[in-house]
Design a protein around this motif. Structure first.
Motif, PDB file in Angstrom:
ATOM      1  N   GLU A 180      18.878  -4.017   2.239  1.00  0.00           N
ATOM      2  CA  GLU A 180      18.283  -4.583   3.437  1.00  0.00           C
ATOM      3  C   GLU A 180      16.919  -5.189   3.092  1.00  0.00           C
ATOM      4  N   MET A 181      16.513  -6.147   3.899  1.00  0.00           N
ATOM      5  CA  MET A 181      15.222  -6.771   3.653  1.00  0.00           C
ATOM      6  C   MET A 181      14.103  -5.778   3.958  1.00  0.00           C
ATOM      7  N   PRO A 182      13.113  -5.647   3.076  1.00  0.00           N
ATOM      8  CA  PRO A 182      12.011  -4.712   3.331  1.00  0.00           C
ATOM      9  C   PRO A 182      11.216  -5.132   4.566  1.00  0.00           C
ATOM     10  N   GLU A 183      10.803  -4.136   5.341  1.00  0.00           N
ATOM     11  CA  GLU A 183      10.062  -4.398   6.560  1.00  0.00           C
ATOM     12  C   GLU A 183       8.582  -4.046   6.435  1.00  0.00           C
ATOM     13  N   ARG A 184       8.235  -3.160   5.485  1.00  0.00           N
ATOM     14  CA  ARG A 184       6.846  -2.709   5.382  1.00  0.00           C
ATOM     15  C   ARG A 184       6.477  -2.501   3.918  1.00  0.00           C
ATOM     16  N   LEU A 185       5.412  -3.164   3.483  1.00  0.00           N
ATOM     17  CA  LEU A 185       4.890  -2.994   2.134  1.00  0.00           C
ATOM     18  C   LEU A 185       3.500  -2.375   2.227  1.00  0.00           C
ATOM     19  N   GLU A 186       3.222  -1.407   1.345  1.00  0.00           N
ATOM     20  CA  GLU A 186       1.883  -0.839   1.254  1.00  0.00           C
ATOM     21  C   GLU A 186       1.404  -0.975  -0.182  1.00  0.00           C
ATOM     22  N   CYS A 187       0.117  -1.260  -0.335  1.00  0.00           N
ATOM     23  CA  CYS A 187      -0.447  -1.418  -1.673  1.00  0.00           C
ATOM     24  C   CYS A 187      -1.774  -0.679  -1.752  1.00  0.00           C
ATOM     25  N   PHE A 188      -1.982   0.048  -2.862  1.00  0.00           N
ATOM     26  CA  PHE A 188      -3.203   0.815  -3.092  1.00  0.00           C
ATOM     27  C   PHE A 188      -3.966   0.217  -4.274  1.00  0.00           C
ATOM     28  N   ASP A 189      -5.301   0.244  -4.151  1.00  0.00           N
ATOM     29  CA  ASP A 189      -6.156  -0.218  -5.243  1.00  0.00           C
ATOM     30  C   ASP A 189      -7.425   0.622  -5.241  1.00  0.00           C
ATOM     31  N   ILE A 190      -8.097   0.674  -6.393  1.00  0.00           N
ATOM     32  CA  ILE A 190      -9.317   1.452  -6.566  1.00  0.00           C
ATOM     33  C   ILE A 190     -10.450   0.509  -6.941  1.00  0.00           C
ATOM     34  N   SER A 191     -11.641   0.747  -6.377  1.00  0.00           N
ATOM     35  CA  SER A 191     -12.808  -0.072  -6.724  1.00  0.00           C
ATOM     36  C   SER A 191     -14.025   0.830  -6.871  1.00  0.00           C
ATOM     37  N   HIS A 192     -14.837   0.572  -7.907  1.00  0.00           N
ATOM     38  CA  HIS A 192     -16.096   1.291  -8.116  1.00  0.00           C
ATOM     39  C   HIS A 192     -16.950   0.502  -9.087  1.00  0.00           C
ATOM     40  N   SER A 193     -18.201   0.890  -9.214  1.00  0.00           N
ATOM     41  CA  SER A 193     -19.113   0.286 -10.196  1.00  0.00           C
ATOM     42  C   SER A 193     -19.501   1.371 -11.187  1.00  0.00           C
TER      43      SER A 193
ATOM     44  N   GLU B 189     -19.498   4.685  -9.678  1.00  0.00           N
ATOM     45  CA  GLU B 189     -20.320   4.904  -8.488  1.00  0.00           C
ATOM     46  C   GLU B 189     -19.585   4.461  -7.233  1.00  0.00           C
ATOM     47  N   ALA B 190     -19.681   5.276  -6.184  1.00  0.00           N
ATOM     48  CA  ALA B 190     -19.160   4.934  -4.846  1.00  0.00           C
ATOM     49  C   ALA B 190     -17.712   4.479  -4.909  1.00  0.00           C
ATOM     50  N   THR B 191     -16.844   5.315  -5.470  1.00  0.00           N
ATOM     51  CA  THR B 191     -15.431   4.950  -5.619  1.00  0.00           C
ATOM     52  C   THR B 191     -14.748   4.914  -4.258  1.00  0.00           C
ATOM     53  N   VAL B 192     -13.993   3.840  -4.035  1.00  0.00           N
ATOM     54  CA  VAL B 192     -13.262   3.658  -2.780  1.00  0.00           C
ATOM     55  C   VAL B 192     -11.848   3.213  -3.115  1.00  0.00           C
ATOM     56  N   ALA B 193     -10.875   3.797  -2.420  1.00  0.00           N
ATOM     57  CA  ALA B 193      -9.475   3.372  -2.530  1.00  0.00           C
ATOM     58  C   ALA B 193      -9.088   2.627  -1.266  1.00  0.00           C
ATOM     59  N   SER B 194      -8.297   1.585  -1.434  1.00  0.00           N
ATOM     60  CA  SER B 194      -7.838   0.816  -0.274  1.00  0.00           C
ATOM     61  C   SER B 194      -6.335   0.932  -0.135  1.00  0.00           C
ATOM     62  N   CYS B 195      -5.895   0.836   1.108  1.00  0.00           N
ATOM     63  CA  CYS B 195      -4.465   0.765   1.419  1.00  0.00           C
ATOM     64  C   CYS B 195      -4.274  -0.372   2.398  1.00  0.00           C
ATOM     65  N   VAL B 196      -3.545  -1.415   1.985  1.00  0.00           N
ATOM     66  CA  VAL B 196      -3.247  -2.522   2.884  1.00  0.00           C
ATOM     67  C   VAL B 196      -1.761  -2.540   3.176  1.00  0.00           C
TER      68      VAL B 196
END
Length: 604
Positions: A387-400, A403-410
């Motif tokens: 079946e055709m996918p209806e929902r995609l989620e993607c995770f990524d990590i960002s920091h310097s 420092e101040a590590t943040v993960a995103s979920c779109v």
């Protein structure tokens, strides 16, 4: 296909601008302006419309928008486009009489600067404008009369004067009616006033400065003093001007690109005024770099189409060989044409505006339902899903550097980005720079809730990173009993160039090979880039907040008022840190005990 207003509005900006409603033949139905484009256009797709508006809306096949810097700029552009396109539903066409002009007659030896509203311009003189504010026009005329002493009386009054009027006595007129100034000198002052109204006050200032120096050298001190006063008044005027439009003839080219799509917006600016924007979506079959693609486009735009060439061409990217293009355009135009990408002042505002328009048009193009359906269908085939996918989620990590590590979920669904479901996770308790542990923490926090019955289940989980991130995701899903979710790892290639990514399907031993032109790969890249953007934005916000916060905020008993007193008393945080216990206790509201607490907190 019917126009999908819901999808169109979901990706529309709230900035001011102009919109074109087009039918299925590409012809313009209506042109309008808006203070907030999204709010205005949304009103057309509600149920409370009259019959005429409903008939127009039923014919809409596409809507194109041009973002402007202000509602005033949108109004001017709207009128320009209405006069050019004459859309059938713009039945109340505004004529030039809606705007005031400054008129200079060419049939009088001593013309006045006149405020005039004209239905159409006659061949009886120069019309400067149109302007949007009658008050601003009258104020400008008053300034010009004050600086250059241009007459403001009616011709009938001028013809019957036998002695100077009060305007001469208060030095607001040079009394040409009684011959106190020669026609040549009056024409010179009038031309200076016109140049100032055209935005060329800097050139006028230079001329007056040179004349002042010549007058002083010939000992004509009264004339030098008069010219000095004019220069000073012009300098004050220049400080009040918001936009300098001198030399403001330019075409501005902005390139925006996403995986599988690119848009080039062209803004036409003449005499400092935005005349319109055009959006182009060129193909890029050779996978040219943005600079080379823009260079080819600009060359074809002028040399292959025979278009008018302005005095300046501004681009968002550095062209590979701008000197060659500059020479070719100068030869074609038979005058100097400047090609540049490095601009400041009002030109940088034009460039930013062009970039905004290109990004907006590209976002609308990518959000087109037909294009999204094609990408999702191609991804279904590539992953061999039933079946055709209806929902995609993607995770990524960002920091310097940890420092101040943040993960995103779109989240993406069949309508594109689902921003209401976006999430950020502030990562704590992991070693600095440990992306694997950071990814694991974010995934555990997100999918533990799902295992407990909270939230929607993605059909495909994308993880931005290499084999380590993918292994962390597989372990978390297995531990939480969610192994049914399809996993896709997206690792950048060795050159980190789009189209050369390595896709891992479920395990690090199984890769998915997609052609660089595949719509499925473009969808994956789009989702990955959005996760990256969202993570970076969150990281920068967290990092900047940490760096802005004062070390005094964590001290018990030191609230906002006491912090202000400490910083004011010692002139800043550095002074507070250098203060002794006794000095701290001298600050109003700081007791000896609290001073001890503050000193210990700052010095350990």
């Amino acid at each position: 296909m019917p126009f999908d207003s819901r999808q169109f509005l979901a990706n529309l900006t709230q900035a001011p601008g102009v919109y074109h409603m087009l039918d299925d033949q590409g012809d313009t139905l209506y042109v309008g302006k808006a203070k907030r484009l999204k709010a205005r256009l949304a009103s057309y797709f509600r149920g409370t419309l009259n019959a005429k508006t409903q008939a127009m809306v039923s014919r809409i096949a596409d809507i194109q928008v041009t973002v402007t810097r202000s509602e005033t700029e949108a109004l001017l552009l709207e009128q320009t486009l209405i006069k050019e396109l004459r859309p059938p539903y713009n039945i109340l066409l505004r004529d030039d009489k809606s705007y005031p002009f400054v008129f200079v007659s060419d049939r009088h030896p001593y013309p006045a600067l006149e405020y005039k509203r004209a239905r159409r311009r006659h061949g009886d003189g120069r019309y400067l404008g149109p302007y949007t504010s009658s008050g601003a026009v009258r104020e400008s005329l008053s300034l010009m009369q004050k600086i250059f002493r241009i007459r403001n009386c009616e011709d009938s009054v001028f013809a019957h004067r036998t002695r100077p009027c009060l305007q001469y006595q208060i030095q607001r007129c040079s009394a040409p009616c009684v011959g106190y100034i020669s026609e040549t000198d009056y024409r010179r002052d009038l031309e200076h006033a016109v140049m100032c109204l055209e935005g060329k006050s800097e050139a006028v200032t230079r001329e007056l400065t040179d004349a002042m120096e010549r007058a002083s050298q010939t000992l004509a001190f009264e004339e030098a003093a008069r010219l000095r006063d004019q220069v000073q008044q012009l300098r004050q005027l220049q400080q009040r001007q918001f936009v300098d439009t001198e030399g403001g003839d330019a075409d501005v080219f902005a390139l925006a690109s996403r995986p599988g799509a690119q848009c080039i917006s062209v803004l036409a600016v003449r005499q400092g005024r935005l005349l319109g924007a055009r959006h182009h979506t060129p193909g890029n079959g050779l996978d040219l770099a943005p600079e080379a693609l823009l260079d080819d486009f600009v060359s074809q735009y002028y040399l292959g189409q025979g278009r008018e060439i302005p005095r300046e061409v501004i681009t968002t990217h550095t062209l590979p060989d701008p000197n060659v293009l500059e020479s070719a355009l100068s030869t074609r135009a038979e005058r100097r044409v400047r090609v540049t990408h490095s601009v400041r002042g009002h030109r940088s505002q034009w460039l930013e505006l062009a970039r905004t328009n290109a990004e907006q048009h590209l976002a609308s193009q990518l959000a087109n339902q037909g294009e999204l359906d094609r990408r999702f269908a191609t991804l279904q085939d590539a992953l061999e899903l039933s079946e055709m996918p209806e929902r995609l989620e993607c995770f990524d990590i960002s920091h310097s550097q940890g420092e101040a590590t943040v993960a995103s979920c779109v989240v993406f669904d069949r309508n594109g980005p689902r921003k209401s479901d976006y999430r950020r996770f502030n990562i704590d308790g992991v070693s600095a720079g440990d992306d694997y542990a950071a990814m694991r923490q974010a995934l555990e926090r997100r999918f533990r809730r799902l295992a407990e019955g909270e939230g929607a289940t993605p059909d495909i989980l994308l993880v931005d990173g290499g084999k380590g991130q993918l292994n962390q995701a597989r372990d978390v899903l297995a531990e939480l009993g969610l192994a049914r979710i399809r996993l896709l790892g997206v690792a950048k290639g060795t050159t980190r160039k789009a189209g050369l990514e390595t896709l891992f399907l479920e395990t690090v031993d199984r890769t998915l090979d997609l052609d660089a032109t595949s719509p499925a790969l473009h969808l994956v890249q789009h989702v990955r880039d959005e996760a990256h953007r969202f993570a970076i934005t969150g990281h920068r916000t967290r990092r900047d907040k940490t760096r802005r916060s004062s070390t005094l905020e964590g001290i018990a008993g030191v609230g906002p008022k006491r912090r202000r007193e400490l910083l004011r008393f010692f002139g800043g945080l550095q002074g507070v840190k250098q203060a002794s216990r006794e000095e701290l206790a001298r600050v109003p509201g700081i007791s000896s005990a609290l001073a001890e607490t503050i000193h210990r907190a700052l010095h350990g």
